[in-house]
Design an enzyme around this catalytic site. Structure first.
Site, PDB file in Angstrom:
ATOM      1  N   HIS A 128     -12.932  -2.238   2.432  1.00 22.95           N
ATOM      2  CA  HIS A 128     -13.554  -1.018   2.952  1.00 22.95           C
ATOM      3  C   HIS A 128     -14.907  -0.836   2.283  1.00 22.95           C
ATOM      4  O   HIS A 128     -15.071  -1.131   1.099  1.00 22.95           O
ATOM      5  CB  HIS A 128     -12.701   0.218   2.619  1.00 22.95           C
ATOM      6  CG  HIS A 128     -11.560   0.426   3.554  1.00 22.95           C
ATOM      7  ND1 HIS A 128     -10.436   1.135   3.204  1.00 22.95           N
ATOM      8  CD2 HIS A 128     -11.370   0.026   4.835  1.00 22.95           C
ATOM      9  CE1 HIS A 128      -9.608   1.168   4.235  1.00 22.95           C
ATOM     10  NE2 HIS A 128     -10.147   0.486   5.229  1.00 22.95           N
ATOM     11  N   HIS A 157     -10.848  -4.131  -4.110  1.00 19.82           N
ATOM     12  CA  HIS A 157      -9.498  -4.385  -3.587  1.00 19.82           C
ATOM     13  C   HIS A 157      -9.587  -4.811  -2.137  1.00 19.82           C
ATOM     14  O   HIS A 157     -10.552  -4.485  -1.443  1.00 19.82           O
ATOM     15  CB  HIS A 157      -8.604  -3.146  -3.753  1.00 19.82           C
ATOM     16  CG  HIS A 157      -9.163  -1.909  -3.136  1.00 19.82           C
ATOM     17  ND1 HIS A 157     -10.201  -1.183  -3.699  1.00 19.82           N
ATOM     18  CD2 HIS A 157      -8.859  -1.267  -1.992  1.00 19.82           C
ATOM     19  CE1 HIS A 157     -10.494  -0.155  -2.931  1.00 19.82           C
ATOM     20  NE2 HIS A 157      -9.698  -0.181  -1.869  1.00 19.82           N
ATOM     21  N   TYR A 180     -13.332   2.603  -6.752  1.00 21.78           N
ATOM     22  CA  TYR A 180     -14.329   1.588  -7.055  1.00 21.78           C
ATOM     23  C   TYR A 180     -13.867   0.522  -8.048  1.00 21.78           C
ATOM     24  O   TYR A 180     -14.561   0.198  -8.998  1.00 21.78           O
ATOM     25  CB  TYR A 180     -15.648   2.259  -7.473  1.00 21.78           C
ATOM     26  CG  TYR A 180     -16.317   2.908  -6.272  1.00 21.78           C
ATOM     27  CD1 TYR A 180     -17.207   2.187  -5.484  1.00 21.78           C
ATOM     28  CD2 TYR A 180     -15.996   4.205  -5.883  1.00 21.78           C
ATOM     29  CE1 TYR A 180     -17.792   2.747  -4.361  1.00 21.78           C
ATOM     30  CE2 TYR A 180     -16.572   4.777  -4.755  1.00 21.78           C
ATOM     31  CZ  TYR A 180     -17.469   4.046  -3.996  1.00 21.78           C
ATOM     32  OH  TYR A 180     -18.036   4.592  -2.872  1.00 21.78           O
ATOM     33  N   ASP A 186       0.841  -1.194   0.000  1.00 27.34           N
ATOM     34  CA  ASP A 186       0.000   0.000   0.000  1.00 27.34           C
ATOM     35  C   ASP A 186       0.880   1.249   0.000  1.00 27.34           C
ATOM     36  O   ASP A 186       1.985   1.244   0.551  1.00 27.34           O
ATOM     37  CB  ASP A 186      -0.897  -0.004   1.246  1.00 27.34           C
ATOM     38  CG  ASP A 186      -1.892   1.133   1.233  1.00 27.34           C
ATOM     39  OD1 ASP A 186      -2.967   0.959   0.647  1.00 27.34           O
ATOM     40  OD2 ASP A 186      -1.584   2.209   1.798  1.00 27.34           O
TER      41      ASP A 186
END
Lengths: 338, 338
Positions: free
Chosen positions: A261, A270, A267, A198
């Site tokens: 999340h 993931h 969108y 990330d």
């Protein structure tokens, strides 16, 4: 776009030469990226503090760069301690101490480590759009109980209209960017995915944070998941934990928090992999959905995610809040305004 | 006491002269305080990391000081950003940037501020006792995916055997204790409950924290919930939010996080009400279950909580961890031991 235009004007004012160059933007757009030449923070002109999180030691500010057009966001976060080489990096003569006070066995000090071993993780977004700024701004927040009907009538039309570009995701999937950062890749078009650190991760095991991004396009969020996606989800769980164990010297699956999340920040489906002990951003129950729970929900009921009420948090500054407000679902009555 | 003795021996070995002085300790104990003369961290000899909190950027280590007897604890915590004088302290030429990578408008950097404006808050405990060390020591934690079968075979027998007394809960419900603290009460034996401030709450709205405790006995946790409990759960949601709004000057329901813990800390069903912006303990997705989600899950499938896989976190020091370990579900392989 108001603030982007305003910031742009300010930058022009500071550096009039830039104004001419602006007309050449289509030819030399790279020139306007602050990331090409930035050597220090002296050119940053603070406009306002968007957020200052004292617990996380994180500061987010909006401003401009004196010699560049456009608004900028600078996100500074003090780093977690790295346990390797503490003797060489921290417990040294360079780490001067200045005593504040002592009381019995307790002494309070300021410690001044050497510059090279005390850096701050810094993310700069430039040029920043209004929605980037809204994303980082501290705001009253509300929880919405999104029924399937509210999703269809409010959330879905909103996100179709407003969503961020997914180009950077496709760049990763197509090896056009960050190729060397990929930790694991399964190229299968239906069940494959890319596993990548990330952007927020500083690389230490204590804050381990990777993202799994499916090859398959068109799954916006967990709302779109059904039985047909079980092989993809299970592959991400199994191959993802295996790849992390292999790459990070036996990191056990039982110490990973694996979750989605809702709402996500972009969108294209993931999945987040973080160290279970790391209090990563966005792991609260009103935002994070464990992959194990998602798989189990779909196994219990194939249509779970098109039938369920999903709660999520929305900031008052977001367009989505206004949409829900206009629909009578939320009001702007808040503790902050008392 | 083993580690304190060991640390003491090491210090003696490093500075043999100290050994003699040790005999004079009752007379000149001040002399042995590291706080008298400490100028930097070079003399600190690391024994082990007790805790490394990546979110708070806090490191706690145990060790010794080369020229002093006794164990020492050094607690280092990066400082929050101070909003005053950012232009003078941070956005300067001294704050050098080193680029890690860029992608589109996003750039990731290391920022190296000047030494004087980037100090670390440091607490040193010396000589440290065994109880200081135990207080700061961290424990490996693991996530368990508890299937209904594992619940029946491991968790349920364990909690029946080990559970704490619920007398204090019954005392509240029967007005034998804390009666004056009750915020709201519905005495219905099936759908009624008591709403009471959580013991941890300091009373300020920013950290609002109340508990709803059903009158009905025998519901241990969300595992026991089914369709028959929907009137109870909905009453707690509706009457609970209404009572909070009434008592705390219009506190809106949309700014409340309403949730269960799994596993809970005591096995009489209870529901947490906290302010949505308050990062209360135990609100991570691996521990907290929103009341709205629980109600919806039961509405979608009456037997949801007896059929679902529920994940929860267990510390290696807990008996339940040993039970799952003996069953082959968890291993004590952990990041902490690498």
């Amino acid at each position: 776009m108001a603030s982007v235009e305003k910031a742009s004007d300010e930058a022009t004012y500071v550096n009039p030469k830039k104004f001419k160059s602006s007309n050449e933007e289509p030819k030399e757009s790279k020139k306007y990226s602050v990331h090409e030449s930035l050597k220090d923070l002296s050119k940053f002109q603070l406009k306002r503090v968007l957020n200052n999180n004292a617990q996380k030691k994180l500061l987010c500010v909006e401003g401009t760069f004196a010699d560049h057009d456009g608004a900028a966001i600078v996100l500074l976060e003090k780093k977690a301690f790295v346990e390797e080489k503490l003797d060489e990096h921290l417990f040294t003569e360079s780490s001067k101490l200045s005593k504040e006070f002592e009381n019995d066995v307790y002494g309070n000090y300021n410690c001044f480590p050497s510059i090279e071993h005390n850096s701050i993780k810094t993310t700069i977004i430039h040029p920043a759009m209004e929605k980037h700024i809204a994303k980082f701004e501290n705001q009253p927040i509300h929880i919405v109980e999104e029924t399937p009907k509210l999703y269809e009538e409010i959330t879905l039309p909103h996100l179709k209209k407003e969503q961020f570009s997914l180009q950077w995701v496709y760049n990763i999937l197509e090896h056009k960017a960050e190729k060397e950062r990929i930790v694991f890749e399964d190229p299968d078009p239906k069940t494959g995915f890319v596993l990548i650190p990330d952007l927020k991760w500083d690389g230490s095991l204590e804050t381990l944070y990777l993202l799994a991004i499916p090859m398959l396009k068109g799954i916006k969020s967990i709302r779109d998941l059904d039985q047909s996606h079980l092989p993809l989800l299970k592959n991400i769980r199994d191959a993802g934990t295996k790849a992390i164990s292999k790459k990070y010297s036996g990191f056990p699956a039982s110490q990973l928090r694996i979750y989605f999340h809702y709402q996500p920040s972009f969108y294209h489906l993931h999945i987040h992999f973080t160290y279970l002990k790391y209090d990563a951003p966005g792991i609260f129950t009103e935002k994070a959905h464990l992959l194990s729970t998602v798989i189990n929900n779909i196994e219990l009921m194939g249509e779970y995610y098109s039938k369920a009420t999903l709660s999520f948090v929305v900031k008052e500054s977001e367009t989505l809040f206004s949409k829900y407000q206009a629909h009578g679902v939320l009001s702007s009555q808040s503790v902050e305004k008392k």
